[in-house]
Scaffold this motif. Structure first.
Motif, short mmCIF file in Angstrom:
data_model
loop_
_atom_site.label_atom_id
_atom_site.label_comp_id
_atom_site.label_asym_id
_atom_site.label_seq_id
_atom_site.Cartn_x
_atom_site.Cartn_y
_atom_site.Cartn_z
N UNK A 103 -35.75 5.49 17.54
CA UNK A 103 -35.67 4.65 16.22
C UNK A 103 -35.01 5.78 15.10
N UNK A 104 -35.22 6.92 15.06
CA UNK A 104 -35.15 7.84 14.06
C UNK A 104 -33.63 8.83 14.53
N UNK A 105 -33.28 8.59 15.66
CA UNK A 105 -32.32 9.45 16.16
C UNK A 105 -31.18 8.60 17.07
N UNK A 106 -30.12 7.83 16.60
CA UNK A 106 -29.43 6.96 17.85
C UNK A 106 -28.54 7.83 18.41
N UNK A 107 -28.16 9.27 18.14
CA UNK A 107 -27.61 10.04 18.97
C UNK A 107 -28.25 10.35 20.53
N UNK A 108 -29.33 9.90 20.74
CA UNK A 108 -30.17 10.34 21.96
C UNK A 108 -29.33 9.60 22.74
N UNK A 109 -29.17 8.19 22.73
CA UNK A 109 -28.33 7.24 23.99
C UNK A 109 -27.14 8.15 23.87
N UNK A 110 -26.42 8.19 22.77
CA UNK A 110 -24.82 8.73 23.04
C UNK A 110 -24.88 9.96 23.78
N UNK A 111 -25.69 10.72 23.39
CA UNK A 111 -25.84 11.95 24.25
C UNK A 111 -25.90 11.97 25.78
N UNK A 112 -26.97 10.97 26.15
CA UNK A 112 -26.91 11.01 27.56
C UNK A 112 -25.72 10.09 28.09
N UNK A 113 -25.29 9.20 27.34
CA UNK A 113 -23.99 8.59 27.79
C UNK A 113 -22.72 9.57 28.12
N UNK A 114 -22.61 10.71 27.07
CA UNK A 114 -21.83 11.64 27.23
C UNK A 114 -22.12 12.66 28.45
N UNK A 115 -23.29 12.75 28.87
CA UNK A 115 -23.63 13.50 29.99
C UNK A 115 -23.32 12.97 31.34
N UNK A 116 -23.37 11.61 31.40
CA UNK A 116 -22.90 10.74 32.57
C UNK A 116 -21.32 10.96 32.61
N UNK A 117 -20.70 11.03 31.67
CA UNK A 117 -19.32 11.31 31.57
C UNK A 117 -18.58 12.54 32.03
N UNK A 118 -19.54 13.51 31.94
CA UNK A 118 -18.97 14.84 32.30
C UNK A 118 -19.11 15.27 33.87
N UNK A 148 -20.20 20.06 22.51
CA UNK A 148 -19.33 19.99 23.91
C UNK A 148 -19.60 21.11 24.86
N UNK A 149 -20.78 21.53 24.87
CA UNK A 149 -21.27 22.68 25.92
C UNK A 149 -22.21 21.97 27.03
N UNK A 150 -22.10 22.26 27.86
CA UNK A 150 -22.82 21.80 29.05
C UNK A 150 -24.00 22.96 29.45
N UNK A 151 -23.86 24.16 29.13
CA UNK A 151 -24.79 25.07 29.83
C UNK A 151 -26.07 24.94 29.23
N UNK A 152 -27.16 24.68 30.52
CA UNK A 152 -28.62 24.46 30.07
C UNK A 152 -29.06 22.98 30.41
N UNK A 153 -27.88 22.17 30.54
CA UNK A 153 -28.27 20.71 30.50
C UNK A 153 -29.10 20.33 31.58
N UNK A 154 -28.66 20.81 32.87
CA UNK A 154 -29.50 20.63 34.23
C UNK A 154 -30.87 20.99 33.98
N UNK A 155 -31.08 22.23 33.44
CA UNK A 155 -32.50 22.56 33.14
C UNK A 155 -33.22 21.71 32.20
N UNK A 156 -32.64 21.48 31.17
CA UNK A 156 -33.21 20.67 30.06
C UNK A 156 -33.65 19.27 30.66
N UNK A 157 -32.72 18.79 31.29
CA UNK A 157 -32.97 17.16 31.89
C UNK A 157 -33.95 17.15 33.00
N UNK A 158 -34.08 18.39 33.86
CA UNK A 158 -35.26 18.46 34.86
C UNK A 158 -36.40 18.56 34.11
N UNK A 159 -36.54 19.22 32.95
CA UNK A 159 -37.73 19.42 32.34
C UNK A 159 -38.35 18.17 31.65
N UNK A 160 -37.13 17.24 31.13
CA UNK A 160 -37.48 15.99 30.55
C UNK A 160 -37.90 14.96 31.52
N UNK A 161 -37.48 15.15 32.84
CA UNK A 161 -37.96 14.20 33.95
C UNK A 161 -39.46 14.50 34.09
#
Length: 411
Positions: free
Chosen positions: A176-191, A149-162
């Motif tokens: 296919x290995x980790x369904x939490x990927x989409x859940x995590x990005x859904x969470x980011x959009x709601x923060x 539930x922490x957001x520190x570093x998210x901006x930099x991490x997502x910038x790198x991923x772009x």
């Protein structure tokens, strides 16, 4: 400097300038690093510019230290600005060390910012990062933020991923290995966090990349909350045009267009109020690409009864689609006419047909017949006019002679 003769072997064969960081390719020719890397990474013709021999992207470029020192010495002797010693290029070991530091709380933010700088600098760095496994490390970092539930570093991490994107096969495997990927990005959009517009823009671009490569099995697992967040971004874009970027809006729309190929996803979009928000966004007269995406999604959503009901519940919907016909692009014409067709076919009550007459739909369909449109669009317009001729011919809004002229074309 015009009076000074420059030794020919100091000159890069590509840029025709003095080399700052000479490197020797596998073909034996020495180039300035920036020039040859741009040639290899950006040009379609991956041949050595001098020898015309194959020069693969993954081929090694060997630093020519002797030549660099000669150039530096020559610059000093001729009272020219000395070319600085270049920084050593990023290597896999360095990236692996940074990935290790990523999991040390005290070094986390500093490490992310270093990685972001490296990823912005050059394609060579991004290639090295992919080879070192940074893509997976970034996903694991975002998932860990979600879990904690922490957001520190998210901006930099997502910038790198772009910027740093692995091959499609790697993305599919991670999903296919980790369904939490989409859940995590859904969470980011709601923060609601600092620089949340920037974070959401980055998240949309990342999502666009993975949804476009996702298998049908992954698309079948998307949840209602996912679409609620995407629609929420579009709602923000309509209300605050200076917030979500045009690139972010188009990414959100592309995600929806890719996902709505499955009926279950279309239903969830409709339940999230997508039809209404799409119309509101289109009312802002966006750029051509945005309009094409919106009209494409609306067509798919109007294939559902609830989607058509939501479409018709918006007071401006019919007028808006009519206005877009023949004013945006051939691709938009196709989608706008298909929307009109599907509304007429399945929801064409006398009230709806009369509204189409009032907002100029009949006139636009006649213009399609007269204009330089594709044959299948003319046929579709004829079909709509023919099907509802009994309603329109009795309308006081149309001259009998005018209607008779077009009736001859469609019958």
């Amino acid at each position: 400097m015009d009076d000074i003769e420059i030794p020919q072997y100091f000159i890069c064969p590509i840029s025709l300038q003095i080399m700052k960081d000479p490197v020797t390719a596998i073909t034996g020719i020495t180039y300035d690093r920036e020039s040859i890397e741009h040639w290899v990474f950006q040009e379609e013709n991956n041949l050595c510019p001098v020898t015309k021999q194959p020069l693969p992207r993954d081929s090694d470029l060997t630093p020519n230290h002797t030549l660099r020192r000669l150039i530096q010495s020559w610059c000093t002797q001729n009272a020219l600005d000395r070319i600085p010693t270049p920084k050593p290029p990023l290597n896999k070991v360095h990236v692996l060390n940074l990935i290790r530091d990523l999991w040390l709380p005290k070094l986390q933010l500093k490490t992310l910012r270093k990685l972001e700088i490296f990823s912005v600098e050059h394609e060579r760095n991004r290639k090295c990062m992919v080879e070192a496994g940074l893509v997976k490390a970034m996903w694991l970092f975002v998932i860990s933020c979600h879990k904690r539930g922490e957001t520190m570093g998210l901006e930099e991490a997502l910038s790198i991923m772009c910027l740093v994107r692995g091959p499609s096969s790697e993305t599919k495997l991670l999903l296919s290995e980790n369904e939490q990927i989409l859940d995590s990005l859904t969470w980011v959009l709601g923060r609601d966090i600092d620089n949340h517009y920037t974070v959401k823009n980055h998240a949309m671009l990342v999502l666009k990349g993975i949804i476009g490569k996702a298998s049908s099995n992954v698309l079948e697992k998307l949840k209602p909350e996912f679409f609620e967040r995407i629609v929420g971004v579009l709602r923000e874009a309509s209300k605050s045009p200076t917030g979500i970027s045009q690139q972010g809006i188009n990414a959100a729309l592309q995600i929806m267009l890719d996902a709505c190929l499955l009926r279950r996803n279309r239903i969830m979009m409709i339940e999230s109020g997508a039809v209404f928000e799409l119309i509101e966004l289109e009312l802002g007269s966006p750029e051509k690409k945005t309009s094409e995406l919106i009209l494409g999604i609306l067509f798919h959503l109007c294939s559902c009864a609830d989607g058509r009901a939501q479409f018709l519940s918006h007071s401006a919907s019919v007028a808006l689609i009519t206005k877009r016909l023949l004013t945006v692009s051939p691709a938009a014409d196709d989608r706008a006419l298909l929307i009109i067709s599907i509304i007429c076919k399945f929801s064409g009550t006398p009230l709806v047909i009369q509204e189409m007459l009032k907002v100029g739909t009949f006139a636009k369909l006649c213009m399609v017949l007269q204009g330089d449109c594709a044959i299948y669009l003319k046929d579709k317009a004829k079909e709509i006019l023919r099907e509802h001729s009994n309603v329109w011919k009795n309308s006081p809004c149309i001259e009998v002679r005018t209607f008779s002229q077009y009736l001859k074309q469609v019958l």
